[in-house]
Design an enzyme around this catalytic site. Structure first.
Site, PDB file in Angstrom:
ATOM      1  N   ASP A 141       0.830  -1.206   0.000  1.00 56.04           N
ATOM      2  CA  ASP A 141       0.000   0.000   0.000  1.00 56.04           C
ATOM      3  C   ASP A 141       0.863   1.255   0.000  1.00 56.04           C
ATOM      4  OD1 ASP A 141      -2.562   1.424   2.192  1.00 56.04           O
ATOM      5  OD2 ASP A 141      -2.331   1.460   0.001  1.00 56.04           O
ATOM      6  N   LYS A 144       2.958   3.364  -5.635  1.00 53.31           N
ATOM      7  CA  LYS A 144       2.393   2.351  -6.560  1.00 53.31           C
ATOM      8  C   LYS A 144       3.447   1.816  -7.519  1.00 53.31           C
ATOM      9  CE  LYS A 144      -0.796   3.393  -4.004  1.00 53.31           C
ATOM     10  NZ  LYS A 144      -0.770   2.632  -2.727  1.00 53.31           N
ATOM     11  N   ASP A 169      -3.205  -3.084  -2.483  1.00 55.63           N
ATOM     12  CA  ASP A 169      -4.252  -2.070  -2.539  1.00 55.63           C
ATOM     13  C   ASP A 169      -4.079  -1.234  -3.810  1.00 55.63           C
ATOM     14  OD1 ASP A 169      -5.216   0.877  -0.642  1.00 55.63           O
ATOM     15  OD2 ASP A 169      -6.450  -0.566  -1.732  1.00 55.63           O
ATOM     16  N   ASN A 170      -5.167  -0.593  -4.255  1.00 56.71           N
ATOM     17  CA  ASN A 170      -5.109   0.421  -5.328  1.00 56.71           C
ATOM     18  C   ASN A 170      -4.692  -0.093  -6.691  1.00 56.71           C
ATOM     19  OD1 ASN A 170      -3.601   2.063  -2.696  1.00 56.71           O
ATOM     20  ND2 ASN A 170      -5.634   2.645  -3.375  1.00 56.71           N
ATOM     21  N   GLU A 199     -11.397   4.118  -1.335  1.00 57.99           N
ATOM     22  CA  GLU A 199     -11.839   4.443   0.033  1.00 57.99           C
ATOM     23  C   GLU A 199     -12.709   5.704   0.059  1.00 57.99           C
ATOM     24  OE1 GLU A 199      -8.707   3.672  -0.783  1.00 57.99           O
ATOM     25  OE2 GLU A 199      -7.308   5.232  -0.279  1.00 57.99           O
TER      26      GLU A 199
END
Ligand code: 77M
Ligand code: MG
Length: 215
Positions: A141, A144, A169-170, A199
């Site tokens: 997380d 990236k 995540d993401n 989120e």
């Protein structure tokens, strides 16, 4: 503004959450970020998916890359049995300082090792410094564009072994295209996409779970 967003998040925790009650810390941060100021916590929707993966893996050692304010650190640590721990890496010293206080407020400091530094520098020292054989679960997380190079680094350092679960995540927003391509096409990973939302918003995002199959 005089205070930083992480400082305002900590204040919301100190105002609304009960010391030693991790769920109240999670609820306080989600309420603040949904009703006052958006912030890049994994959040409640993706957080529930994170919870289910932690419960499924029941890990002894967890690596989290990207602590921010410690929201997902608390989500993970609250589910760990005695003797299990999460090592969480944060590059930004201001974020780390807030996260330490959030983790302390939740009463989970005994299950958490927060390390300040860049993932690329810290990962090679993990085995030696923390006596870690291999991680059971890695939650990605952080930056990236570091997901893929750090995954390869974890492989090279022998910190990923057969059965290790990577949860990223993401993968849609902001997106990690090179990482996704790698884990989805590699014969050494079994990957699954959990569709969700960014989120506190209606935008699409999701978590990618990848199980290492061994060499
Ligand atoms: O911010 C960083 C990079 S580490 C945080 C990685 N996480 C994200 O970037 C991240 C971003 C988003 C997101 C942001 C804007 C959107 F419009 C949509 C999505 C969502 C997430 O869930 C994330 O995890 C940093 C590092 C060192 C420093 O010194 C420093 O000042 C800053
Ligand atoms: Mg994130």
């Amino acid at each position: 503004t005089r205070t930083s967003r992480p400082q305002r998040i900590l204040k919301a925790v100190q105002r609304k959450a009960t010391v030693g009650d991790p769920q109240s810390v999670i609820t306080a941060i989600d309420h603040f970020c949904r009703h006052r100021e958006w912030a890049m916590n994994v959040g409640d929707e993706k957080g529930s998916i994170l919870d289910s993966v932690v419960n499924e893996v029941s890990p002894v050692t967890v690596l989290e890359l990207g602590t921010y304010c410690g929201y997902s650190t608390v989500r993970i640590a609250r589910l760990l049995p005695p003797g299990a721990c999460v090592i969480t890496l944060e590059f930004n010293p201001d974020y780390a300082a807030i996260a330490r206080q959030v983790i302390k407020w939740s009463g989970l400091e005994d299950k958490v090792q927060l390390v300040e530094g860049a993932s690329g520098d810290c990962i090679p020292w993990m085995k030696e410094h923390f006596g870690v054989q291999a991680f059971d679960l890695v939650f990605l997380d952080h930056w990236k564009e570091r997901y893929l190079p750090d995954t390869k680094l974890l492989e090279e350092c022998g910190l990923i072994q057969k059965g290790t679960v990577l949860l990223a995540d993401n993968v849609i927003c902001p997106g990690t295209p090179d990482y996704l391509e790698y884990v989805r096409n590699s014969p050494r990973y079994n990957s699954h996409y959990y569709r969700s939302h960014l989120e506190y918003t209606k935008a699409e995002d999701g978590l990618e779970k990848s199980v290492f199959l061994g060499y």
